[in-house]
Scaffold this motif. Sequence first.
Motif, PDB file in Angstrom:
ATOM      1  N   GLN A 137      87.053  36.612  46.351  1.00  0.00           N
ATOM      2  CA  GLN A 137      88.117  37.602  46.336  1.00  0.00           C
ATOM      3  C   GLN A 137      89.304  37.147  47.168  1.00  0.00           C
ATOM      4  OE1 GLN A 137      86.109  41.050  47.771  1.00  0.00           O
ATOM      5  NE2 GLN A 137      84.787  41.217  45.972  1.00  0.00           N
ATOM      6  N   ALA A 138      89.040  36.495  48.319  1.00  0.00           N
ATOM      7  CA  ALA A 138      90.132  36.012  49.165  1.00  0.00           C
ATOM      8  C   ALA A 138      90.968  34.984  48.433  1.00  0.00           C
ATOM      9  CB  ALA A 138      89.562  35.416  50.458  1.00  0.00           C
ATOM     10  N   GLY A 139      90.296  34.090  47.695  1.00  0.00           N
ATOM     11  CA  GLY A 139      91.034  33.081  46.956  1.00  0.00           C
ATOM     12  C   GLY A 139      91.826  33.669  45.812  1.00  0.00           C
ATOM     13  N   ALA A 140      91.330  34.782  45.237  1.00  0.00           N
ATOM     14  CA  ALA A 140      91.969  35.355  44.072  1.00  0.00           C
ATOM     15  C   ALA A 140      93.325  35.957  44.374  1.00  0.00           C
ATOM     16  CB  ALA A 140      91.052  36.430  43.468  1.00  0.00           C
ATOM     17  N   HIS A 141      93.540  36.405  45.610  1.00  0.00           N
ATOM     18  CA  HIS A 141      94.847  36.983  45.914  1.00  0.00           C
ATOM     19  C   HIS A 141      95.595  36.164  46.954  1.00  0.00           C
ATOM     20  CE1 HIS A 141      92.254  38.946  48.964  1.00  0.00           C
ATOM     21  NE2 HIS A 141      93.339  38.971  49.706  1.00  0.00           N
ATOM     22  N   THR A 142      95.412  34.830  46.902  1.00  0.00           N
ATOM     23  CA  THR A 142      96.098  33.929  47.835  1.00  0.00           C
ATOM     24  C   THR A 142      97.595  34.163  47.850  1.00  0.00           C
ATOM     25  OG1 THR A 142      94.429  32.214  47.645  1.00  0.00           O
ATOM     26  CG2 THR A 142      96.604  31.504  48.314  1.00  0.00           C
ATOM     27  N   ASN A 143      98.199  34.296  46.675  1.00  0.00           N
ATOM     28  CA  ASN A 143      99.641  34.347  46.613  1.00  0.00           C
ATOM     29  C   ASN A 143     100.221  35.640  47.173  1.00  0.00           C
ATOM     30  OD1 ASN A 143      99.801  31.846  45.444  1.00  0.00           O
ATOM     31  ND2 ASN A 143      99.662  32.621  43.361  1.00  0.00           N
ATOM     32  N   ALA A 144      99.373  36.630  47.429  1.00  0.00           N
ATOM     33  CA  ALA A 144      99.856  37.870  48.023  1.00  0.00           C
ATOM     34  C   ALA A 144      99.933  37.784  49.528  1.00  0.00           C
ATOM     35  CB  ALA A 144      98.953  39.030  47.621  1.00  0.00           C
ATOM     36  N   ARG A 145      99.429  36.692  50.104  1.00  0.00           N
ATOM     37  CA  ARG A 145      99.352  36.600  51.556  1.00  0.00           C
ATOM     38  C   ARG A 145     100.623  36.037  52.155  1.00  0.00           C
ATOM     39  NH1 ARG A 145      93.057  34.757  52.459  1.00  0.00           N
ATOM     40  NH2 ARG A 145      92.210  36.760  51.897  1.00  0.00           N
ATOM     41  N   THR A 146     100.749  36.180  53.444  1.00  0.00           N
ATOM     42  CA  THR A 146     101.953  35.794  54.146  1.00  0.00           C
ATOM     43  C   THR A 146     102.263  34.329  53.940  1.00  0.00           C
ATOM     44  OG1 THR A 146     101.488  37.447  55.821  1.00  0.00           O
ATOM     45  CG2 THR A 146     103.042  35.715  56.408  1.00  0.00           C
ATOM     46  N   GLY A 147     103.512  34.043  53.542  1.00  0.00           N
ATOM     47  CA  GLY A 147     103.982  32.668  53.479  1.00  0.00           C
ATOM     48  C   GLY A 147     103.554  31.926  52.243  1.00  0.00           C
ATOM     49  N   ALA A 148     102.800  32.527  51.327  1.00  0.00           N
ATOM     50  CA  ALA A 148     102.309  31.803  50.167  1.00  0.00           C
ATOM     51  C   ALA A 148     103.325  31.868  49.038  1.00  0.00           C
ATOM     52  CB  ALA A 148     100.978  32.387  49.705  1.00  0.00           C
ATOM     53  N   ASP A 149     103.434  30.789  48.284  1.00  0.00           N
ATOM     54  CA  ASP A 149     104.292  30.725  47.119  1.00  0.00           C
ATOM     55  C   ASP A 149     103.437  30.480  45.891  1.00  0.00           C
ATOM     56  OD1 ASP A 149     106.695  30.971  48.599  1.00  0.00           O
ATOM     57  OD2 ASP A 149     106.570  28.847  49.131  1.00  0.00           O
ATOM     58  N   ALA A 150     103.878  31.063  44.752  1.00  0.00           N
ATOM     59  CA  ALA A 150     103.150  30.853  43.513  1.00  0.00           C
ATOM     60  C   ALA A 150     103.109  29.370  43.192  1.00  0.00           C
ATOM     61  CB  ALA A 150     103.825  31.631  42.390  1.00  0.00           C
ATOM     62  N   GLY A 151     101.964  28.926  42.716  1.00  0.00           N
ATOM     63  CA  GLY A 151     101.842  27.524  42.345  1.00  0.00           C
ATOM     64  C   GLY A 151     101.687  26.579  43.503  1.00  0.00           C
ATOM     65  N   SER A 152     101.289  27.067  44.661  1.00  0.00           N
ATOM     66  CA  SER A 152     101.119  26.208  45.829  1.00  0.00           C
ATOM     67  C   SER A 152      99.943  25.260  45.630  1.00  0.00           C
ATOM     68  CB  SER A 152     100.882  27.070  47.067  1.00  0.00           C
ATOM     69  OG  SER A 152     100.355  26.294  48.126  1.00  0.00           O
ATOM     70  N   ALA A 161     103.152  19.873  51.353  1.00  0.00           N
ATOM     71  CA  ALA A 161     103.912  18.686  50.949  1.00  0.00           C
ATOM     72  C   ALA A 161     102.999  17.481  50.811  1.00  0.00           C
ATOM     73  CB  ALA A 161     105.020  18.415  51.969  1.00  0.00           C
ATOM     74  N   ARG A 162     102.043  17.335  51.738  1.00  0.00           N
ATOM     75  CA  ARG A 162     101.129  16.195  51.656  1.00  0.00           C
ATOM     76  C   ARG A 162     100.204  16.321  50.443  1.00  0.00           C
ATOM     77  NH1 ARG A 162      98.901  11.779  54.544  1.00  0.00           N
ATOM     78  NH2 ARG A 162      97.649  10.783  52.912  1.00  0.00           N
ATOM     79  N   LEU A 163      99.699  17.520  50.192  1.00  0.00           N
ATOM     80  CA  LEU A 163      98.854  17.724  49.018  1.00  0.00           C
ATOM     81  C   LEU A 163      99.627  17.463  47.728  1.00  0.00           C
ATOM     82  CD1 LEU A 163      96.832  20.945  49.930  1.00  0.00           C
ATOM     83  CD2 LEU A 163      95.888  18.662  49.551  1.00  0.00           C
ATOM     84  N   GLY A 164     100.877  17.933  47.694  1.00  0.00           N
ATOM     85  CA  GLY A 164     101.696  17.712  46.516  1.00  0.00           C
ATOM     86  C   GLY A 164     101.982  16.245  46.278  1.00  0.00           C
TER      87      GLY A 164
END
Length: 426
Positions: free
Chosen positions: A10-25, A405-408
């Motif tokens: 469940q935590a992973g499913a709403h990652t993009n709703a969390r502070t500082g997260a961007d879609a497609g990270s 940036a490193r992961l990308g």
Amino acid sequence: MTEPRAQAAQAGAHTNARTGADAGSPLDDHGVVYFGNGWAGENRTSSHHVALRLARRMPVLYVDSPGMRAPSASGRDFKRALRKLLDTLRPPNEVAPGLWHCTVPQLPLRRLPGVDAFNRAFGRWAVRRALRRVGIRRRLSWFVVPHPGFLAGKLDETLCVYYCIDDYAAHPGVDAEDIAARDAALSRRADLQFVAPPALLDAKRALNPNTVFAPHGVDADLFARAQDPATDVPAAARDLPRPVVGYIGSLHSWIDVELIEWLALQRPQWSFLLVGHAHVPLDGLRARPNVHLAGAQPYPSLAGWAKAFDAAIIPYRLNRQVANANPLKLREYLAAGLPVVSVRNPEIEKFSDLVRIADGRDDFLAALDAAVTDHTPQAIAARMAAVADQTWDARVDAVLRAVEARLGADAATSSSFSSSPRPRPE
């Protein structure tokens, strides 16, 4: 109660709703296995602050890894070792939203035959078991302490991070040669290394070019409450004779207890209020009627204790550990608006326009004489403003941008290799 595996999903499913997260990270669908300082320790450290904020972004398994310091023969150390051993048998426990805690101790006598091999085998098995229980499949490994560094690259992680916050080989009670070697090995192995103490930065960059300076943050909102009229001063500090000279933090061997005793002797009409767990004998301080030992206090209450202070002190012993330190309490004192008197080190010198830096006992006392009356609204505002943008939220957001940036970059490199045409046979 939701099962750990389901909670992590469940935590992973709403990652993009969390502070500082961007879609497609690149961090989407990742978790973190985080090797930190003792979660239940008497003192809140940067290890705790960073982990809590990571957990707002992705599921985190926080691994206590006791065993860097050889245990003493004290009853306290024996009970602690027994408790840690029993903790290993328990499943991970959710201690904050999105953050699970487990304990994977090490045998500290690593120079004995077979001990290091046992630690490696047991550590890898225990951590993998905990990750399965929580349900973290894609993951980063994140090391704040060096002695479990033998697990770097052994946990099927996408990226290995070393977040170096201290010169651990300089800590009392450790095998300095062994810890220094493990620290250097982890620095070299990490895909990305963050360094908090500025004095360590050059040496760390020499070991790993992928090194980023990441100074400590501060819980600015919490400590700003020291200036709020609505904040209550704890009863034990409410009626102390003024001025009150205060200290917040554990009392370890690197604290100059003799300096505090001497200051209390020189100013018997003042109160000296020390808030934190004592790891060393304090007989001399206990003998002073104007010294008040409050012991360890809950972290959320610290603003109330700081409100009781007329000035705050950083009374370190001048040794290698202190020379390479980045003291959390410096920014916490400033966020509380307090005048500060401190010994000298590279990080503290960056705030020399706001902090009175003392060289020697007489200098320290003279600086305190001035500090205890330095409470103009302009001075308080300047101290608070100096660290207002250095919050833990901002620090962790900056660190995660570097990780993304490193992961990308790694993903782009992998993609270019996989899409390159294969050489045709002649």
